[in-house]
Design a protein around this motif. Structure first.
Motif, PDB file in Angstrom:
ATOM      1  N   GLU A   1      -1.590  -0.583  -6.552  1.00 45.62           N
ATOM      2  CA  GLU A   1      -1.885  -0.941  -7.937  1.00 45.62           C
ATOM      3  C   GLU A   1      -1.837  -2.460  -8.074  1.00 45.62           C
ATOM      4  N   PRO A   2      -2.760  -3.098  -8.788  1.00 47.43           N
ATOM      5  CA  PRO A   2      -3.944  -2.458  -9.377  1.00 47.43           C
ATOM      6  C   PRO A   2      -4.958  -2.097  -8.303  1.00 47.43           C
TER       7      PRO A   2
ATOM      8  N   VAL B   1      -4.751   5.376 -10.473  1.00 47.61           N
ATOM      9  CA  VAL B   1      -3.981   5.060 -11.673  1.00 47.61           C
ATOM     10  C   VAL B   1      -2.497   4.934 -11.368  1.00 47.61           C
ATOM     11  N   GLY B   2      -1.956   5.897 -10.582  1.00 47.25           N
ATOM     12  CA  GLY B   2      -0.543   5.853 -10.254  1.00 47.25           C
ATOM     13  C   GLY B   2       0.075   7.237 -10.204  1.00 47.25           C
TER      14      GLY B   2
ATOM     15  N   TYR C   1       0.829  -1.191   0.000  1.00 44.47           N
ATOM     16  CA  TYR C   1       0.000   0.000   0.000  1.00 44.47           C
ATOM     17  C   TYR C   1       0.870   1.249   0.000  1.00 44.47           C
ATOM     18  N   GLU C   2       0.498   2.203  -0.834  1.00 42.72           N
ATOM     19  CA  GLU C   2       1.242   3.459  -0.946  1.00 42.72           C
ATOM     20  C   GLU C   2       0.526   4.555  -0.167  1.00 42.72           C
ATOM     21  N   ASP C   3       1.268   5.309   0.606  1.00 44.30           N
ATOM     22  CA  ASP C   3       0.721   6.414   1.383  1.00 44.30           C
ATOM     23  C   ASP C   3       0.705   7.664   0.516  1.00 44.30           C
TER      24      ASP C   3
ATOM     25  N   PRO D   1       5.378  16.464  -8.282  1.00 47.27           N
ATOM     26  CA  PRO D   1       4.962  15.059  -8.300  1.00 47.27           C
ATOM     27  C   PRO D   1       3.476  14.981  -8.000  1.00 47.27           C
ATOM     28  N   CYS D   2       2.781  14.081  -8.691  1.00 45.21           N
ATOM     29  CA  CYS D   2       1.325  13.999  -8.577  1.00 45.21           C
ATOM     30  C   CYS D   2       0.870  12.549  -8.535  1.00 45.21           C
ATOM     31  N   VAL D   3      -0.387  12.373  -8.146  1.00 43.20           N
ATOM     32  CA  VAL D   3      -1.065  11.086  -8.271  1.00 43.20           C
ATOM     33  C   VAL D   3      -2.346  11.310  -9.054  1.00 43.20           C
ATOM     34  N   LYS D   4      -2.774  10.265  -9.770  1.00 44.68           N
ATOM     35  CA  LYS D   4      -3.931  10.407 -10.653  1.00 44.68           C
ATOM     36  C   LYS D   4      -4.952   9.314 -10.375  1.00 44.68           C
ATOM     37  N   PHE D   5      -6.242   9.695 -10.526  1.00 44.79           N
ATOM     38  CA  PHE D   5      -7.359   8.767 -10.419  1.00 44.79           C
ATOM     39  C   PHE D   5      -8.161   8.812 -11.718  1.00 44.79           C
TER      40      PHE D   5
END
Length: 248
Positions: free
Chosen positions: A136-137, A166-167, A27-29, A179-183
């Protein structure tokens, strides 16, 4: 205006939180990619430009955090671009594994000519703002909201929203790369009034930048692209100046 209302509505609502505990290192925080609650105690306006058409006014969102009864909250308000009156207001609470949508209201204009707005309460069947732990996934984060028009209580609506992590990615915001994260998004709206009217579901995505929060969002509704990107952040006093200028 109807397109603008539903676009804003569908872009506001968050996703169902990851319900299981963080059990292992897979799991990523991603909590630091959400809105910086410690920095929003005085409130901040996020101005999002519509991409691809300069004639469409920006979205103005006001975010403010507060602590009440030992809990941390984030409130958000969308203001109409034509007169800066409130259009949507929501409150989220921070829980162990994310931000939970606790309350949301829409504001309808009275079509009978009265100046006041009508508050529309929304039933939150399933809905949260942001998961702190993902992998992910990703599984599906579900939202379901139900409400009726204040002008016609027989005019009922349902929003069903699926969201997937998504990542990681990067995006330039306010002249700097973050830096970003996407859904990814999959949404459907139902209208129940003299029968069911349900247009085809549509897709989209949202991007959150580290230390800022949501910086980009878009929806592909039929053959129309609705896309916004963060361009400015400033205190509420600046938005109040815009309001005063409109009154002159």
């Amino acid at each position: 205006m109807r397109r603008s209302f539903f676009a804003a509505l569908l872009l506001l609502i968050g996703s169902l939180l990851l319900t299981c505990d963080r059990q292992n290192d897979t799991y990523e925080d991603i909590r630091n990619y959400y809105f910086p609650l410690k920095e929003l105690t005085e409130g901040m306006v996020y101005e999002y430009d519509f991409i691809g058409n300069d004639s469409i006014a920006p979205d103005y969102w006001y975010y403010r955090s507060l602590i009440q009864d030992g809990k941390t909250y984030l409130t958000s308000t969308l203001y109409r671009s034509d007169d800066l009156s409130p259009q949507i207001h929501a409150r989220e609470a921070m829980v162990r594994n994310g931000m939970l949508l606790e309350e949301i209201f829409f504001y309808e204009r009275d079509t009978t000519g009265k100046p006041e707005q009508l508050q529309v309460p929304v039933k939150i069947v399933a809905g949260n703002a942001y998961p702190f732990f993902v992998r992910e996934p990703s599984g599906v984060f579900l939202v379901r909201l139900e409400w009726a028009s204040a002008m016609d209580t027989l005019d009922k609506h349902v929003l069903i929203k699926n969201r997937r992590y998504v990542g990681a990615t990067t995006l330039e915001v306010e002249g700097k790369k973050y830096p970003c994260v996407k859904f990814s998004l999959r949404e459907a709206v139902e209208n129940h009034h003299n029968g069911l009217w349900a247009p085809p579901p549509y897709s989209g995505d949202e991007t959150y930048a580290k230390g800022i929060g949501r910086v980009h969002y878009r929806k592909f509704v039929g053959n129309q692209l609705l896309e916004y990107k963060l361009v400015k952040r400033y205190p509420m006093s600046e938005l109040e100046k815009k309001f005063k200028a409109m009154q002159q």
